[in-house]
Design an enzyme around this catalytic site. Structure first.
Site, PDB file in Angstrom:
ATOM      1  N   ASP A  33       0.874  -1.183   0.000  1.00 54.53           N
ATOM      2  CA  ASP A  33       0.000   0.000   0.000  1.00 54.53           C
ATOM      3  C   ASP A  33       0.908   1.230   0.000  1.00 54.53           C
ATOM      4  OD1 ASP A  33      -1.746   2.161   0.897  1.00 54.53           O
ATOM      5  OD2 ASP A  33      -3.166   0.600   1.457  1.00 54.53           O
ATOM      6  N   ILE A  34       0.695   2.146  -0.943  1.00 60.20           N
ATOM      7  CA  ILE A  34       1.582   3.325  -0.997  1.00 60.20           C
ATOM      8  C   ILE A  34       1.200   4.384   0.038  1.00 60.20           C
ATOM      9  CG2 ILE A  34       2.324   3.029  -3.409  1.00 60.20           C
ATOM     10  CD1 ILE A  34       0.396   5.325  -4.150  1.00 60.20           C
ATOM     11  N   GLN A  96     -14.338   2.845   1.635  1.00 59.24           N
ATOM     12  CA  GLN A  96     -13.626   2.259   0.489  1.00 59.24           C
ATOM     13  C   GLN A  96     -13.286   3.384  -0.480  1.00 59.24           C
ATOM     14  OE1 GLN A  96     -15.758  -0.698  -1.840  1.00 59.24           O
ATOM     15  NE2 GLN A  96     -13.890  -1.402  -2.840  1.00 59.24           N
ATOM     16  N   HIS A 102     -10.259  -5.485  -2.012  1.00 60.55           N
ATOM     17  CA  HIS A 102      -8.906  -5.707  -1.491  1.00 60.55           C
ATOM     18  C   HIS A 102      -8.961  -5.962   0.003  1.00 60.55           C
ATOM     19  CE1 HIS A 102      -9.877  -1.422  -1.699  1.00 60.55           C
ATOM     20  NE2 HIS A 102      -9.259  -1.287  -0.544  1.00 60.55           N
ATOM     21  N   PHE A 103      -8.018  -6.768   0.447  1.00 59.15           N
ATOM     22  CA  PHE A 103      -7.808  -6.953   1.877  1.00 59.15           C
ATOM     23  C   PHE A 103      -6.565  -6.167   2.275  1.00 59.15           C
ATOM     24  CE2 PHE A 103     -10.434 -10.634   0.981  1.00 59.15           C
ATOM     25  CZ  PHE A 103     -11.248 -10.701   2.102  1.00 59.15           C
ATOM     26  N   HIS A 104      -6.689  -5.379   3.356  1.00 61.44           N
ATOM     27  CA  HIS A 104      -5.538  -4.705   3.946  1.00 61.44           C
ATOM     28  C   HIS A 104      -4.887  -5.671   4.933  1.00 61.44           C
ATOM     29  CE1 HIS A 104      -6.752  -0.495   2.809  1.00 61.44           C
ATOM     30  NE2 HIS A 104      -7.955  -1.029   2.806  1.00 61.44           N
TER      31      HIS A 104
HETATM   32  P1  DGP Z   1      -9.659   1.575   0.698  1.00 66.01           P
HETATM   33  O1  DGP Z   1      -9.778   3.014   1.111  1.00 66.01           O
HETATM   34  O2  DGP Z   1     -10.075   0.600   1.758  1.00 66.01           O
HETATM   35  O3  DGP Z   1     -10.368   1.363  -0.629  1.00 66.01           O
HETATM   36  O4  DGP Z   1      -8.116   1.281   0.473  1.00 66.01           O
HETATM   37  C1  DGP Z   1      -7.423   1.661  -0.668  1.00 66.01           C
HETATM   38  C2  DGP Z   1      -5.960   1.650  -0.298  1.00 66.01           C
HETATM   39  O5  DGP Z   1      -5.219   1.764  -1.495  1.00 66.01           O
HETATM   40  C3  DGP Z   1      -5.516   2.793   0.604  1.00 66.01           C
HETATM   41  O6  DGP Z   1      -4.937   2.254   1.796  1.00 66.01           O
HETATM   42  C4  DGP Z   1      -4.495   3.562  -0.204  1.00 66.01           C
HETATM   43  C5  DGP Z   1      -4.093   2.586  -1.279  1.00 66.01           C
HETATM   44  N1  DGP Z   1      -3.753   3.159  -2.557  1.00 66.01           N
HETATM   45  C6  DGP Z   1      -4.348   4.222  -3.169  1.00 66.01           C
HETATM   46  N2  DGP Z   1      -3.789   4.430  -4.373  1.00 66.01           N
HETATM   47  C7  DGP Z   1      -2.821   3.488  -4.528  1.00 66.01           C
HETATM   48  C8  DGP Z   1      -1.905   3.186  -5.575  1.00 66.01           C
HETATM   49  O7  DGP Z   1      -1.843   3.824  -6.627  1.00 66.01           O
HETATM   50  N3  DGP Z   1      -1.068   2.133  -5.368  1.00 66.01           N
HETATM   51  C9  DGP Z   1      -1.087   1.389  -4.207  1.00 66.01           C
HETATM   52  N4  DGP Z   1      -0.218   0.390  -4.108  1.00 66.01           N
HETATM   53  N5  DGP Z   1      -1.937   1.647  -3.203  1.00 66.01           N
HETATM   54  C10 DGP Z   1      -2.800   2.684  -3.365  1.00 66.01           C
END
Ligand code: DGP
Length: 139
Positions: A33-34, A96, A102-104
């Site tokens: 997660d970035i 979301q 996705h699972f965190h």
């Molecule tokens: P949610 O808010 O539960 O839908 O989580 C989405 C997650 O994705 C959040 O923790 C931030 C992450 N995220 C957002 N943009 C990107 C991206 O471009 N690449 C990656 N690897 N993660 C991202």
């Protein structure tokens, strides 16, 4: 829920956007997660086009949760984490922000200061180092 083919994770799956990959098989992918809430925060997604848990086939869900467990075990080992938070959001009302299921996987330790959800963008070099530790623990 309809599926937006232009969402960020769909683009990552198609190779149109980069990610720091941890794992991939025919049904799933895991990457960093970035915007991590703690160091080592990873995401596990199905390859199936599904926005939420309500849209995914049971077969894809089973594959995704099994890989979520695999990544959680590796993260726990890599960081000697006493706890691992697994979270999954469905719909904007549940916070979301990316409409591909996705699972965190979030390593936790007592008293840690978990950062806010999807706010702080981490340094890519640091993410690559953390990813290398998870990958080493996977093998
Ligand atoms: P949610 O808010 O539960 O839908 O989580 C989405 C997650 O994705 C959040 O923790 C931030 C992450 N995220 C957002 N943009 C990107 C991206 O471009 N690449 C990656 N690897 N993660 C991202």
């Amino acid at each position: 829920m309809s599926y937006d083919q232009q969402n960020i994770f769909a683009k990552i799956l198609r190779g149109e956007l980069p990610c720091i990959k941890l794992y991939e098989d025919s049904k799933t992918m895991a990457f960093m997660d970035i915007m991590p809430q703690t160091d080592g925060h990873a995401l596990v997604i199905p390859k199936e086009a599904a926005a939420t848990i309500f849209d995914l086939t049971p077969e894809s869900l089973a594959a995704t949760i099994l890989i979520t467990q695999k990544i959680a075990i590796a993260a726990r080992k890599a960081f000697s984490a006493p706890g691992v938070l697994i979270a999954q959001t469905n719909g904007a009302a549940a916070m979301q922000s990316v409409p591909h299921l996705h699972f965190h996987v979030i390593p936790r330790r007592e008293g840690d200061a978990m950062r806010m959800h999807a706010v702080f963008q981490e340094d890519m070099e640091k993410l690559r180092k953390l990813a290398a530790e998870i990958i080493a623990a996977l093998n």
